[in-house]
Design an enzyme around this catalytic site. Sequence first.
Site, PDB file in Angstrom:
ATOM      1  N   HIS A  99       0.816  -1.319   0.132  1.00  0.00           N
ATOM      2  CA  HIS A  99       0.000  -0.221  -0.081  1.00  0.00           C
ATOM      3  C   HIS A  99       0.876   1.434   0.150  1.00  0.00           C
ATOM      4  O   HIS A  99       1.970   1.322   0.672  1.00  0.00           O
ATOM      5  CB  HIS A  99      -1.051  -0.151   1.289  1.00  0.00           C
ATOM      6  CG  HIS A  99      -2.005   0.930   1.307  1.00  0.00           C
ATOM      7  ND1 HIS A  99      -1.731   2.294   1.501  1.00  0.00           N
ATOM      8  CD2 HIS A  99      -3.295   0.908   0.937  1.00  0.00           C
ATOM      9  CE1 HIS A  99      -2.858   2.954   1.366  1.00  0.00           C
ATOM     10  NE2 HIS A  99      -3.752   1.995   0.714  1.00  0.00           N
ATOM     11  N   GLU A 168      -2.053   2.017  -6.893  1.00  0.00           N
ATOM     12  CA  GLU A 168      -2.480   2.592  -5.884  1.00  0.00           C
ATOM     13  C   GLU A 168      -1.076   3.673  -5.779  1.00  0.00           C
ATOM     14  O   GLU A 168      -0.128   3.535  -4.848  1.00  0.00           O
ATOM     15  CB  GLU A 168      -2.691   1.741  -4.684  1.00  0.00           C
ATOM     16  CG  GLU A 168      -3.603   2.228  -3.879  1.00  0.00           C
ATOM     17  CD  GLU A 168      -3.229   3.130  -2.447  1.00  0.00           C
ATOM     18  OE1 GLU A 168      -3.698   3.806  -1.856  1.00  0.00           O
ATOM     19  OE2 GLU A 168      -1.788   2.915  -2.320  1.00  0.00           O
TER      20      GLU A 168
END
Length: 174
Positions: A99, A168
Amino acid sequence: MTNKYMYFIANWKMFGDLKSLKSLNKVIKFSKSKEINKGRLIYCPPYTLISSFYEKFKNCQIDIGGQNCHESENFGPHTGYINCRMLKNIGANYVIIGHSENRQKGEDNKLINQKIKNALKAKMKVIYCIGETFNEKRNKKTLFILSKQIKIGLKNITNISNIFIAYEPVWAIG
């Protein structure tokens, strides 16, 4: 091979408590409707809520994931961390790895590779986040960075059928 479903992943980040479970009744109803027949919902709540989400969702098509994991496949002296075996034991079938927030704090592709390998050993599905920083984007290095992340992050992994790639970017951190 093309996946026949569209996946919607809800990362709850560091939000929610047991009272939040009441807000999921509409989501459960939606998950059982024809409107979502080509979609799959995956909720990634904070670790403290995974067991409760698992119980809430066990009679519907919503799945559970962890927001990150420790790189070790074994239990050990890692205060505040959770590995994939532990996640699996409390009801998670997915885990988010790579992430942007973790990359921003220094998580590198080699560490991510180890996490992915251990997640797959634990029979989990991996949501592998890739993305560039704002400077890399501005300097037109996006494709180079993403290619490097995929190459190193998936090094020595031959079966990628349980890995989902999610773009992301680090610059999107709000």
